[in-house]
Design an enzyme around this catalytic site. Structure first.
Site, PDB file in Angstrom:
ATOM      1  N   ALA A   1       0.668  -1.389   0.225  1.00  0.00           N
ATOM      2  CA  ALA A   1      -0.039  -0.280   0.190  1.00  0.00           C
ATOM      3  C   ALA A   1       0.901   1.342   0.506  1.00  0.00           C
ATOM      4  O   ALA A   1       1.949   1.519   0.349  1.00  0.00           O
ATOM      5  CB  ALA A   1      -0.895  -0.229   1.479  1.00  0.00           C
TER       6      ALA A   1
ATOM      7  N   GLY B   1       1.136  -4.760   0.875  1.00  0.00           N
ATOM      8  CA  GLY B   1      -0.630  -4.736   0.523  1.00  0.00           C
ATOM      9  C   GLY B   1      -0.264  -5.525  -0.921  1.00  0.00           C
ATOM     10  O   GLY B   1      -1.183  -6.044  -1.811  1.00  0.00           O
TER      11      GLY B   1
ATOM     12  N   GLU C   1      -0.889  -8.678  -0.482  1.00  0.00           N
ATOM     13  CA  GLU C   1      -2.097  -9.308  -0.634  1.00  0.00           C
ATOM     14  C   GLU C   1      -3.008  -9.601  -1.876  1.00  0.00           C
ATOM     15  O   GLU C   1      -4.044 -10.228  -2.012  1.00  0.00           O
ATOM     16  CB  GLU C   1      -2.642  -8.358   0.366  1.00  0.00           C
ATOM     17  CG  GLU C   1      -2.465  -8.854   2.006  1.00  0.00           C
ATOM     18  CD  GLU C   1      -2.665  -7.645   3.004  1.00  0.00           C
ATOM     19  OE1 GLU C   1      -2.626  -6.375   2.021  1.00  0.00           O
ATOM     20  OE2 GLU C   1      -2.883  -7.421   4.166  1.00  0.00           O
TER      21      GLU C   1
ATOM     22  N   GLU D   1       4.663  -5.083   7.076  1.00  0.00           N
ATOM     23  CA  GLU D   1       3.977  -4.587   7.608  1.00  0.00           C
ATOM     24  C   GLU D   1       4.272  -3.691   9.414  1.00  0.00           C
ATOM     25  O   GLU D   1       4.186  -2.521   9.922  1.00  0.00           O
ATOM     26  CB  GLU D   1       2.401  -4.512   8.003  1.00  0.00           C
ATOM     27  CG  GLU D   1       1.251  -3.822   6.587  1.00  0.00           C
ATOM     28  CD  GLU D   1       1.881  -5.759   5.557  1.00  0.00           C
ATOM     29  OE1 GLU D   1       2.589  -6.362   5.696  1.00  0.00           O
ATOM     30  OE2 GLU D   1       0.876  -5.327   4.517  1.00  0.00           O
TER      31      GLU D   1
HETATM   32  C1  HXC Z   1       5.249   4.531  -1.717  1.00  0.00           C
HETATM   33  C2  HXC Z   1       6.660   3.754  -2.025  1.00  0.00           C
HETATM   34  C3  HXC Z   1       6.198   1.939  -1.767  1.00  0.00           C
HETATM   35  C4  HXC Z   1       5.874   2.129  -0.626  1.00  0.00           C
HETATM   36  C5  HXC Z   1       8.192   1.831  -2.552  1.00  0.00           C
HETATM   37  N1  HXC Z   1       7.865   2.922  -2.595  1.00  0.00           N
HETATM   38  N2  HXC Z   1       7.437   0.949  -2.028  1.00  0.00           N
HETATM   39  N3  HXC Z   1       6.653   4.314  -1.875  1.00  0.00           N
HETATM   40  N4  HXC Z   1       4.799   3.102  -0.302  1.00  0.00           N
HETATM   41  N5  HXC Z   1       4.660   0.478  -0.087  1.00  0.00           N
HETATM   42  C6  HXC Z   1       9.006   4.292  -3.019  1.00  0.00           C
HETATM   43  C7  HXC Z   1       9.299   4.669  -2.461  1.00  0.00           C
HETATM   44  O1  HXC Z   1       9.374   5.533  -1.490  1.00  0.00           O
HETATM   45  C8  HXC Z   1      10.735   5.011  -3.551  1.00  0.00           C
HETATM   46  O2  HXC Z   1      10.515   6.835  -3.734  1.00  0.00           O
HETATM   47  C9  HXC Z   1      10.725   4.263  -4.447  1.00  0.00           C
HETATM   48  O3  HXC Z   1       9.651   3.774  -4.423  1.00  0.00           O
HETATM   49  C10 HXC Z   1      12.055   3.160  -4.759  1.00  0.00           C
HETATM   50  O4  HXC Z   1      11.739   2.404  -4.306  1.00  0.00           O
HETATM   51  P1  HXC Z   1      13.364   2.373  -3.134  1.00  0.00           P
HETATM   52  O5  HXC Z   1      12.889   2.007  -1.425  1.00  0.00           O
HETATM   53  O6  HXC Z   1      14.057   3.504  -2.600  1.00  0.00           O
HETATM   54  O7  HXC Z   1      13.797   1.243  -3.030  1.00  0.00           O
HETATM   55  P2  HXC Z   1      14.736  -0.338  -3.088  1.00  0.00           P
HETATM   56  O8  HXC Z   1      16.010   0.665  -2.548  1.00  0.00           O
HETATM   57  O9  HXC Z   1      15.399  -0.709  -4.529  1.00  0.00           O
HETATM   58  O10 HXC Z   1      13.425  -1.294  -2.034  1.00  0.00           O
HETATM   59  C11 HXC Z   1      13.238  -1.464  -2.363  1.00  0.00           C
HETATM   60  C12 HXC Z   1      12.147  -1.637  -1.222  1.00  0.00           C
HETATM   61  C13 HXC Z   1      11.418  -0.508  -0.519  1.00  0.00           C
HETATM   62  C14 HXC Z   1      12.734  -2.985  -0.158  1.00  0.00           C
HETATM   63  C15 HXC Z   1      10.896  -2.720  -1.566  1.00  0.00           C
HETATM   64  O11 HXC Z   1      11.031   0.610  -1.283  1.00  0.00           O
HETATM   65  C16 HXC Z   1      10.395  -1.037   0.546  1.00  0.00           C
HETATM   66  O12 HXC Z   1      11.023  -1.215   1.369  1.00  0.00           O
HETATM   67  N6  HXC Z   1       8.996  -0.578   0.448  1.00  0.00           N
HETATM   68  C17 HXC Z   1       8.448  -0.441   1.417  1.00  0.00           C
HETATM   69  C18 HXC Z   1       7.329  -1.810   1.128  1.00  0.00           C
HETATM   70  C19 HXC Z   1       5.961  -1.730   2.446  1.00  0.00           C
HETATM   71  O13 HXC Z   1       6.558  -1.936   3.553  1.00  0.00           O
HETATM   72  N7  HXC Z   1       4.973  -2.439   1.867  1.00  0.00           N
HETATM   73  C20 HXC Z   1       4.344  -2.340   2.724  1.00  0.00           C
HETATM   74  C21 HXC Z   1       3.081  -0.894   2.713  1.00  0.00           C
HETATM   75  S1  HXC Z   1       2.617  -0.868   4.014  1.00  0.00           S
HETATM   76  P3  HXC Z   1      11.436   7.756  -4.477  1.00  0.00           P
HETATM   77  O14 HXC Z   1       9.773   8.857  -4.245  1.00  0.00           O
HETATM   78  O15 HXC Z   1      11.962   8.026  -3.124  1.00  0.00           O
HETATM   79  O16 HXC Z   1      12.294   7.638  -5.441  1.00  0.00           O
HETATM   80  C22 HXC Z   1       1.118  -2.113   3.219  1.00  0.00           C
HETATM   81  C23 HXC Z   1      -0.067  -2.071   4.218  1.00  0.00           C
HETATM   82  C24 HXC Z   1      -0.845  -3.530   3.795  1.00  0.00           C
HETATM   83  O17 HXC Z   1       0.666  -3.295   2.675  1.00  0.00           O
HETATM   84  C25 HXC Z   1      -1.965  -3.039   4.646  1.00  0.00           C
HETATM   85  C26 HXC Z   1      -3.085  -3.799   3.716  1.00  0.00           C
HETATM   86  C27 HXC Z   1      -3.309  -3.249   2.413  1.00  0.00           C
END
Ligand code: HXC
Length: 260
Positions: free
Chosen positions: A68, A111, A114, A134
């Site tokens: 998400a 997400g 999911e 999460e």
């Molecule tokens: C918003 C995101 C994002 C996310 C990545 N980006 N994931 N933006 N929401 N979930 C954005 C980053 O901010 C960055 O933007 C760009 O995408 C590239 O990501 P990087 O982090 O620079 O890439 P990398 O170093 O290769 O790392 C990849 C990654 C990391 C390991 C996947 O991005 C990451 O940990 N993302 C979050 C994963 C996460 O926590 N997902 C769960 C979300 S909570 P900029 O602008 O800086 O270039 C969730 C809740 C679900 O899903 C609940 C019900 C739906």
């Protein structure tokens, strides 16, 4: 009109398959509200279109979806999330009647994992990576992660993933039954479309019944599930496709289903 979408690409992949590509590459296909609204619209349209027999959802090489959209969620408050039924509209995908195949490359996190699990079949590229991180954000899975993951992987591994935030590889996901198989590098979308095309050739009444029956196994106690399956099975004797399918076998020819 496919051109109207901003966050996804929709195309006809031929042979009765609709291909939906999540398309926010700069954000690793982070799932914002608008994207999900578009995904709901596109899948509902495919569900209604009689020329479509299966749907494939994919992302990019690097990310199916990294979760998400954290930036969108960051400042949410409880009252707003609760009153607006935040994430409520995500579950619409699981009400689509036609089969949906997820072709996963790269990250399928939070997400994104999911969403893949809401699909009926998951095929993965060797670089696929599944997880529910999460816990690192101070929350928990909110679109089925704690439920569907546990059904697929069992308690121990699901707990480890959900409590530690660690990801699992495509091979691990295959070994533990989260996905149906790992596909050779570069081939996952093509393979998903092939599987979709195979399904689209079957009688579509039976396909819909089969999906409904398998899904019932996640919701019903065994006796009820068996009864539900048997009723659907019996009901299919009212279809032309059953007469055609069994007639074609007896006459040693190929069945030509009319989806009636
Ligand atoms: C918003 C995101 C994002 C996310 C990545 N980006 N994931 N933006 N929401 N979930 C954005 C980053 O901010 C960055 O933007 C760009 O995408 C590239 O990501 P990087 O982090 O620079 O890439 P990398 O170093 O290769 O790392 C990849 C990654 C990391 C390991 C996947 O991005 C990451 O940990 N993302 C979050 C994963 C996460 O926590 N997902 C769960 C979300 S909570 P900029 O602008 O800086 O270039 C969730 C809740 C679900 O899903 C609940 C019900 C739906």
């Amino acid at each position: 009109d496919a051109g109207a979408y901003k966050n996804i690409l929709v195309s006809a992949a031929g042979n009765g398959v609709t291909l939906i590509t999540l398309n926010r590459p700069k954000a690793l296909n982070a799932l914002n509200s608008e994207l999900f609204t578009e995904l709901n619209e596109a899948t509902a349209a495919a569900d209604e279109d009689p020329s479509v027999g299966a749907i494939v959802i994919t992302g990019s090489e690097k990310a199916f979806a990294a979760g998400a959209d954290i930036k969108e969620m960051r400042n949410k408050e409880f009252a707003e999330a609760y009153k607006g039924n935040f994430l409520g509209h995500w579950t619409k995908i699981s009400q689509i009647r036609k089969p949906i195949i997820a072709a996963v490359s790269g990250y399928a996190l939070g997400g994104g994992c999911e969403l893949a699990m809401m699909c009926d079949i998951i095929l993965a590229a060797p670089n696929a990576n599944f997880g529910q991180p999460e816990i690192n954000l101070g929350v928990i899975p909110g679109a089925g992660g704690s439920q569907r993951l546990t059904h697929a992987l069992g308690k121990s591994l699901s707990m480890e993933i959900v409590l530690t935030g660690k990801n699992v590889t495509a091979d691990d996901a295959e070994r533990h039954g989260l996905i149906s198989r790992v596909v050779r590098e570069g081939d996952v979308v093509e393979e998903a479309i092939k599987v979709g095309a195979t399904i689209a050739k079957k009688g579509q009444v039976a396909v819909q019944a089969a999906k409904e029956a398998v899904n019932a196994s996640f919701e019903l106690p065994l006796a009820e599930g068996l009864r539900f399956e048997r009723r659907l099975f019996q009901a299919l004797f009212a279809t032309k496709d059953q007469k055609e399918g069994m007639g074609a076998f007896a006459e040693k020819r190929k069945a030509k289903f009319t989806n009636e």
